[in-house]
Design a protein around this motif. Sequence first.
Motif, PDB file in Angstrom:
ATOM      1  N   GLN A   1      32.678  12.915  87.040  1.00  0.00           N
ATOM      2  CA  GLN A   1      33.195  12.675  85.678  1.00  0.00           C
ATOM      3  C   GLN A   1      32.053  12.294  84.918  1.00  0.00           C
ATOM      4  O   GLN A   1      31.845  12.881  83.647  1.00  0.00           O
ATOM      5  N   ASN A   2      30.811  11.755  85.201  1.00  0.00           N
ATOM      6  CA  ASN A   2      29.852  11.836  84.344  1.00  0.00           C
ATOM      7  C   ASN A   2      28.890  12.815  84.068  1.00  0.00           C
ATOM      8  O   ASN A   2      28.600  12.880  82.986  1.00  0.00           O
ATOM      9  N   ILE A   3      28.863  13.508  85.207  1.00  0.00           N
ATOM     10  CA  ILE A   3      28.151  14.900  85.046  1.00  0.00           C
ATOM     11  C   ILE A   3      28.748  15.676  83.859  1.00  0.00           C
ATOM     12  O   ILE A   3      28.270  16.493  83.157  1.00  0.00           O
ATOM     13  N   LEU A   4      30.354  15.523  83.834  1.00  0.00           N
ATOM     14  CA  LEU A   4      31.016  16.631  82.990  1.00  0.00           C
ATOM     15  C   LEU A   4      30.848  16.018  81.574  1.00  0.00           C
ATOM     16  O   LEU A   4      30.879  16.590  80.925  1.00  0.00           O
ATOM     17  N   VAL A   5      30.922  14.835  81.303  1.00  0.00           N
ATOM     18  CA  VAL A   5      30.615  14.231  80.200  1.00  0.00           C
ATOM     19  C   VAL A   5      29.406  14.476  79.642  1.00  0.00           C
ATOM     20  O   VAL A   5      29.045  15.007  78.478  1.00  0.00           O
ATOM     21  N   LEU A   6      28.194  14.099  80.316  1.00  0.00           N
ATOM     22  CA  LEU A   6      26.958  14.454  79.912  1.00  0.00           C
ATOM     23  C   LEU A   6      26.989  16.010  79.402  1.00  0.00           C
ATOM     24  O   LEU A   6      25.951  16.407  78.799  1.00  0.00           O
ATOM     25  N   SER A   7      27.634  16.902  80.212  1.00  0.00           N
ATOM     26  CA  SER A   7      27.389  18.416  80.035  1.00  0.00           C
ATOM     27  C   SER A   7      28.385  18.527  78.824  1.00  0.00           C
ATOM     28  O   SER A   7      28.934  19.576  78.571  1.00  0.00           O
TER      29      SER A   7
END
Length: 347
Positions: free
Chosen positions: A307-313
């Motif tokens: 989830q964090n990777i998707l938000v940062l992306s």
Amino acid sequence: MSTHTPTVAGTPTSRRPLNIIDQARSSGWARELALLPAIILAMVIGAILSPQFLTANNLLNNVLVTSAVLGIVVIAESIILISGYFDLSLESVVGLAPMLAVWLVLPAAVGGSGWGWSPWGAFAAMFVLSIVIGLINGFLVGKLKLNAFMVTLAMLTLLRGLTMGLSGGKTLSGLPAEFLALGNTKWLGISIQIWLFVIFLVAAAIFMRSHPVGRKLYAMGGNNAAAAAAGIKTLRLTIGVFVAGAVIAAFAGLMLTGRIASVTANQGDGLIFTVFAAAVIGGISLNGGKGSMIGALSGVLLLGIIQNILVLSQVPSFWIQAIYGLIILSALIFNYLAGSRRTRRVV
């Protein structure tokens, strides 16, 4: 004179309780840490996609803090799943319990009841409500043998309606300091939410692995009829796990309210899908009797990192939900294939 000694899986009665428990707890360390390569791979991908990902601030304050509430609800759901049941209504408890507490405290001018309860009295009422919810679910499922899916789905809908009714569809804010303590407090520079998640996780892991009641829950989830025949009080345990799940979910809701400094009318909506995703990919069996808290932790961490990777992306939120659904389907297919392989080896 001979007496009839019924057996379970070809085991004499005198040894039956121990063997049922041992068979149900057959998950090993390799199974519990199966997601570790996936977590490492996700972290490598995150570091490549965003330079902010591997910073201490992001990992602590975004990945772990935002995963704490989810993790505690996953612990509650995992205990229920291992016992052979599931509870969809936990997400509504996450919303209704803190909403009731806040509503009792706030004045009518800002959407509260105007009764002016003390925060501690409101906390007590909140947990009493969660106990009542767990008792009703446990009684209907354990005593009346109603389908757990339908019972907890109906309870989810009922509680969601009560939350909307109490709040009038509004977000209640301006909370007393007692409500914000679980969101603002830090210990050794680390948010109290992370510490609480760790405490819940360690306590649940020790309880399920070492306490006699935890071992009985594994046995009940593996084979309810055999567990009852072995003398395990399955009705009492069934009601107990539903009550424990509701109380833990209420506490998680209070943590979420403290972190966002308010309680929304739709707090917790959709959370149960992520909870099931984390539990399933963490190795908790939907058929009961298998899984561990370490596995559940790995599922929570993997979803939190993704989830964090998707938000940062800057991936839109609706794609995150779609990815969670894909992860659940992939985990179910993987578990089916792994189960088929174990069956062929036994044959």
